[in-house]
Each structure stands twice: as structure tokens, then as C-alpha cells.
Scaffold this active site. Structure first.
Site, PDB file in Angstrom:
ATOM      1  N   THR A  44       0.851  -1.191   0.000  1.00  0.00           N
ATOM      2  CA  THR A  44       0.000   0.000   0.000  1.00  0.00           C
ATOM      3  C   THR A  44       0.886   1.240   0.000  1.00  0.00           C
ATOM      4  O   THR A  44       1.817   1.340   0.801  1.00  0.00           O
ATOM      5  CB  THR A  44      -0.910   0.056   1.243  1.00  0.00           C
ATOM      6  OG1 THR A  44      -0.111  -0.023   2.423  1.00  0.00           O
ATOM      7  CG2 THR A  44      -1.954  -1.035   1.222  1.00  0.00           C
ATOM      8  N   ASN A  46       1.403   4.710   1.127  1.00  0.00           N
ATOM      9  CA  ASN A  46       0.849   5.568   2.187  1.00  0.00           C
ATOM     10  C   ASN A  46       1.105   7.032   1.848  1.00  0.00           C
ATOM     11  O   ASN A  46       2.189   7.372   1.399  1.00  0.00           O
ATOM     12  CB  ASN A  46       1.519   5.248   3.528  1.00  0.00           C
ATOM     13  CG  ASN A  46       1.280   3.822   4.005  1.00  0.00           C
ATOM     14  OD1 ASN A  46       1.081   2.916   3.200  1.00  0.00           O
ATOM     15  ND2 ASN A  46       1.312   3.624   5.298  1.00  0.00           N
ATOM     16  N   GLU A 109      -3.833   4.445   3.173  1.00  0.00           N
ATOM     17  CA  GLU A 109      -3.022   3.415   2.507  1.00  0.00           C
ATOM     18  C   GLU A 109      -3.713   2.971   1.242  1.00  0.00           C
ATOM     19  O   GLU A 109      -4.819   2.435   1.288  1.00  0.00           O
ATOM     20  CB  GLU A 109      -2.891   2.213   3.429  1.00  0.00           C
ATOM     21  CG  GLU A 109      -2.457   2.595   4.813  1.00  0.00           C
ATOM     22  CD  GLU A 109      -2.194   1.384   5.663  1.00  0.00           C
ATOM     23  OE1 GLU A 109      -2.499   0.268   5.224  1.00  0.00           O
ATOM     24  OE2 GLU A 109      -1.676   1.587   6.756  1.00  0.00           O
TER      25      GLU A 109
END
Ligand SMILES: Cc1cc2nc3c(=O)[nH]c(=O)nc-3n(C[C@H](O)[C@H](O)[C@H](O)COP(=O)(O)O)c2cc1C
Ligand SMILES: Nc1ncnc2c1ncn2[C@@H]1O[C@H](COP(=O)(O)OP(=O)(O)O)[C@@H](O)[C@H]1O
Ligand SMILES: [Mg+2]
Length: 208
Positions: A44, A46, A109
Site C-alpha cells: 500500500t 501511504n 493506505e
């Protein structure tokens, strides 16, 4: 804990996004806890949660929409890419405290539905959120969290494939124009991105 039972195949109305969407967030890709790819196999990207200050009523949960990225090669400052060279990808994201990991700070995320050859920390990211999928849950196991995220990915792909949700149809070109505009990142240096990372970490410490 996640409720039992089957999940909806689509999120959001068939006709297209409804207010408060689209919601627009942008920022440099910063470091998180490093769990996305290592523990879950789902990386992910961020971005700093400070962009949420403009949306004080936004609830935590899993959302979907489109992401665009401005990768850059210069080590001292970001170079602005020609808008037509910028790629736009369907995405699914989590905003909140990751109850499974009991984080003390809120994070944003984004899992981009595309396979990238390398990491892209420090790249500039525009996120156009178009809809809400579900609340965040705690899970009995890591495997059941992964399984639900996979369903989120399928729901996002399917939902964005509908006429009123396709990037070309969105807001008479306004969505795409916004996604291709990285003017906000002009002149942002690596040091600036490090400062943002430090600030996100520090706020976390204060809350502990
Ligand atoms: C689509 C999606 C759904 C998620 N749903 C949940 C959830 O319901 N509960 C939860 O604790 N974490 C959820 N997560 C967050 C993951 O636990 C998180 O991405 C992981 O901890 C990686 O964090 P990191 O970027 O700090 O390494 C979700 C993430 C994504 C991308
Ligand atoms: N499809 C993808 N979606 C999101 N990030 C990706 C993807 N492929 C590679 N990455 C890279 O993986 C990085 C690390 O993700 P993750 O494991 O969640 O670590 P962190 O906790 O530092 O965010 C992201 O910041 C991004 O540079
Ligand atoms: Mg991450």
C-alpha cells in the site's frame, strides 16, 4: 469483528458517484510500518493523513477510486512530467487505524490495482476517491483479512467499470484533468518528504 455472510458485488449507485464524492487527496508516498507487502503480500502506498483535515466528517473505512502517480528521477527535486505521460490506475484504499494491527494513528493506505516493477517512495500521488466500500474490521486471522482485501479489489474493479464511473466519463473531463495535474508538487524536495515522514511519526509518538 467482520460480520459473517456474503459481500455485495458492487459499491456505490449504478448511476455514478454521489456527494460527498469525489473526494480529492494528494501527497508524497511516505513510509508506513512495512507490513503491506511483507506480511500481507498487498503493498500500500501511504500518503500523509493531513489532507483529511479538509474532510472532518469523513468516516474511517475502505474506499475506492483512481490514483495517478508522478514518478521522478531527480534526487534533489521533483521534475514535472508532461500531463499526458501520467498513468491513471483503479485503486482501493483504507483510511483509519487498521483494527487488526491496532495502530494508534490514522493512515491513508492505497493499494493501486497495477503491478509495478519497483517501489515508488517519494513519488507524488493524486487520489480521487469515488465511493465507500465498507467499514474497517478486526479479523480472526491474517488470512481472513487478506481474503477480504481481495474481495475489495474485485468490488472496486467491477464498480469502476460501470458507465458513470469510468475515468473518461467523469465530471466532463474534470476528474482526469485533476488527476494529471501535479502542480502542487512542483519544487518539493526529498528533504521535504523526509520532514513529512518525521512529522507523521512524531504525531504517532505523542499519541502513544
Ligand atoms: C483495501 C484494503 C482494505 C483493508 N482493510 C482493513 C481492515 O478491514 N482492517 C484492518 O485492520 N486493516 C485493513 N487494511 C489495512 C492493512 O492492514 C494495511 O494495509 C497493512 O497493515 C499495511 O500497513 P502499512 O502500509 O503500514 O505497512 C486494509 C488495506 C487495504 C488496502
Ligand atoms: N500496486 C501497488 N500499490 C501500492 N504500492 C505499491 C504497489 N506496488 C509497489 N508499491 C510500493 O510498495 C511500497 C510499500 O508498501 P508497504 O509494504 O505497504 O510498506 P509501507 O508500510 O512503507 O507503506 C509502496 O509505498 C509503493 O512504493
Ligand atoms: Mg503501505
Amino acid at each position: 469483528m467482520r460480520p459473517d455472510g456474503p459481500r455485495d458485488e458492487y459499491a456505490g449507485p449504478d448511476s455514478g458517484p454521489e456527494p460527498p464524492f469525489p473526494i480529492k487527496l494528494q501527497g508524497p508516498v511516505i513510509k508506513g510500518f512495512g507490513r503491506g507487502s511483507k506480511e500481507l503480500g498487498i503493498p500500500t502506498a501511504n500518503i500523509p493523513p493531513s489532507g483529511l483535515d479538509a474532510y472532518p466528517d469523513l468516516k474511517t473505512g475502505i474506499y475506492f477510486g483512481y490514483t495517478s502517480l508522478n514518478h521522478h528521477s531527480s534526487s534533489s527535486s521533483t521534475t514535472t512530467t508532461n500531463p499526458s505521460d501520467i498513468q491513471i490506475y483503479p485503486s482501493v484504499l483504507s483510511i483509519g487505524y487498521n483494527p487488526f494491527y491496532a495502530n494508534s494513528t490514522r493512515s491513508i493506505e492505497i493499494h493501486v490495482l497495477h503491478k509495478f516493477p519497483t517501489d515508488f517512495y517519494g513519488s507524488s500521488l493524486n487520489l480521487l476517491m469515488l465511493g465507500f466500500i465498507r467499514p474497517e474490521y478486526d479479523y480472526v486471522s491474517k488470512e481472513s483479512l487478506i481474503e477480504d482485501i481481495m474481495v475489495d479489489c474485485a468490488v472496486a474493479e467491477r464498480s469502476l467499470g460501470r458507465e458513470g464511473w469510468r475515468i473518461e466519463s467523469g465530471g466532463n473531463g474534470e476528474w482526469e484533468g485533476w488527476l494529471r495535474d501535479f502542480g502542487w508538487a512542483r519544487g518539493l524536495t526529498e528533504r521535504d518528504v523526509e520532514r513529512v515522514e518525521e512529522k507523521v511519526l512524531k504525531v504517532g509518538d505523542e499519541k502513544l
